[in-house]
Design a protein around this motif. Structure first.
Motif, short mmCIF file in Angstrom:
data_model
loop_
_atom_site.label_atom_id
_atom_site.label_comp_id
_atom_site.label_asym_id
_atom_site.label_seq_id
_atom_site.Cartn_x
_atom_site.Cartn_y
_atom_site.Cartn_z
N ILE B 8 -2.74 -3.64 -4.88
CA ILE B 8 -1.62 -3.83 -4.01
C ILE B 8 -1.22 -5.07 -3.39
O ILE B 8 -0.15 -5.58 -3.29
N PRO B 47 -5.35 -0.97 3.21
CA PRO B 47 -4.35 -0.78 4.14
C PRO B 47 -4.15 1.11 4.16
O PRO B 47 -4.67 1.87 3.11
N THR B 48 -3.52 1.69 5.21
CA THR B 48 -3.23 2.91 5.18
C THR B 48 -2.27 3.10 4.53
O THR B 48 -1.27 2.30 4.04
N VAL B 49 -1.98 4.47 3.91
CA VAL B 49 -0.88 4.89 3.14
C VAL B 49 0.40 4.54 3.84
O VAL B 49 1.19 4.25 3.15
N THR B 50 0.39 4.97 5.15
CA THR B 50 1.62 4.65 5.91
C THR B 50 2.11 3.26 5.93
O THR B 50 3.33 2.74 5.72
N TRP B 53 3.48 2.60 2.61
CA TRP B 53 4.92 3.14 2.37
C TRP B 53 5.96 2.41 3.29
O TRP B 53 6.95 2.08 2.63
N ALA B 56 6.75 -0.59 0.93
CA ALA B 56 7.44 -0.17 0.05
C ALA B 56 8.93 0.19 0.59
O ALA B 56 10.22 -0.41 -0.14
N THR B 57 9.21 0.71 1.64
CA THR B 57 10.55 1.11 2.04
C THR B 57 11.18 -0.12 2.34
O THR B 57 12.34 -0.37 2.01
N ASN B 60 12.29 -2.31 -0.53
CA ASN B 60 13.25 -1.45 -1.69
C ASN B 60 12.45 -1.36 -2.92
O ASN B 60 13.08 -1.55 -3.96
N ILE B 61 11.13 -1.13 -2.87
CA ILE B 61 10.56 -0.93 -4.30
C ILE B 61 9.60 0.19 -4.04
O ILE B 61 9.47 0.95 -2.95
N SER B 62 9.26 0.87 -5.27
CA SER B 62 8.57 2.26 -5.12
C SER B 62 7.45 2.11 -4.77
O SER B 62 6.38 1.05 -4.94
N PHE B 63 6.62 3.05 -4.37
CA PHE B 63 4.90 3.01 -4.02
C PHE B 63 4.42 2.72 -5.29
O PHE B 63 3.53 1.89 -5.47
N SER B 64 4.92 3.34 -6.45
CA SER B 64 3.95 3.28 -7.61
C SER B 64 3.96 1.54 -8.08
O SER B 64 3.06 1.16 -8.66
N ILE B 67 1.11 0.01 -6.52
CA ILE B 67 -0.41 0.37 -6.88
C ILE B 67 -0.58 0.12 -8.60
O ILE B 67 -1.40 0.27 -8.96
#
Lengths: 185, 185
Positions: B8, B47-50, B53, B56-57, B60-64, B67
């Motif tokens: 990440i 980091p926390t998933v949020t 997130w 990513a938001t 403007n890129i994907s979570f994938s 990672i």
DNA sequence: TCTTTTTGTTTAGTATATTATACAATTATA
DNA sequence: TATAATTGTATAATATACTAAACAAAAAGA
């Protein structure tokens, strides 16, 4: 759109129940403590990426399958009074419908162009797709050197990596629905 | 395979540099503090998933894409002395090459069947695919009611949702390379 | 050059993620 | 029924994610 940690909780519990595993068993498989797993399933914690990774690895499922949205999930957006963005001295109002979703790579909003209103967009990144549907009014859009006129019900799609300009030359409001799709990278 | 939080960090820094953004700017776009972003890029935090997130938001890129493994990454597995798993009174040794990777959905290991050694596998979940390549020796595998004999260089693929049994009826070791592929759900 | 601004880095405080342990509620076993 | 084992839940202690602010280092403007 549910918060990501809630989705993880639901997805985790779903596969756990599906495989008829106890929290103890999952803790054993993943190396994440039973208490933590319980909190994650209940959604009262926001786990670390490594914790989620350990869960995915231990259960032999993908990371994506843990963060994916429940296909039955429903999001309703109520009519808002105030726009999220205002351009051109208040003659271009942007109402965000769905913020960018890393899952779908999509963002959606409504634009209201007041009489004589206009909006100039700087070029987006490479590969960005823009879809505009005219809800009402007479809409003029200039892309590069060409200008197109669209009426209600008509739509246009173009790659957003070139500057473009929206215009409303009439005395009636122009209402647009805009869908943006961003590429992966 | 790098730890997820390191990936990440690298991915974040890559897109940030690519877009020529400062940490301040990214903090502004994502709502994640500058200090946190710095720590994430450096890999000294998980980091926390949020938090991921939000990044990513905001970008403007994907979570994938955050990672995903650097395609140039290289993993080397050294020869191990001790097996990870031992079955059938030490007559079946399992050496894990690559543990399950939620990214690729793949797991890889080497199996050594000693003379007269055998191993009975309980059925896996629906959709699991198993690929076996014989490295050396004469290998017998029974799937449902059929028995197949394979020699060095030969391979077999089958869906693992049915019980199957490995056997070595010779006096020489049988060495296998096994690739497991697990379905998404 | 000196000043100003912008950049990345560090730090101290706080909020909270995580674990281990204990608890309660349920199911199995005698 | 009583006992034991297995389940989900709660709690207290600790580790650490996260922020805000101060700092340092570099770049830009004068």
């Amino acid at each position: 759109m549910n918060a990501i940690h809630l989705r993880i909780g639901h997805n985790l519990q779903r596969v756990r129940k599906q495989r008829q595993l106890s929290l103890d068993k999952v803790a054993d498989l993943t190396g994440v403590s039973k208490g933590m797993l319980h909190q994650i399933e209940r959604g009262d914690t926001q786990p670390t990426v490594t914790t989620v990774w350990k869960i995915a690895t231990g259960l032999n499922i993908s990371f994506s399958s843990l963060i994916k949205e429940d296909e039955s999930a429903i999001s309703i957006v109520k009519r808002k009074d105030a726009p999220d963005i205002t351009e051109d001295n208040g003659n271009c109002l942007v109402y965000l419908l769905f913020p960018f979703n890393p899952q779908t790579q999509i963002e959606m909003f409504t634009i209201v162009l007041k009489p004589k209103g206009s909006y100039v967009s700087t070029p987006h990144n490479e590969g960005v797709q823009e879809y505009i549907t005219v809800i009402s009014g007479e809409f003029k859009i200039s892309i590069r050197d060409d200008t197109y006129t669209l009426l209600a019900g008509e739509a246009i799609r173009f790659t957003g990596n070139v500057s473009h300009k929206y215009r409303n030359e009439t005395d009636e409001n122009v209402i647009l629905q805009v869908v943006m799709h961003y590429p992966e990278a």
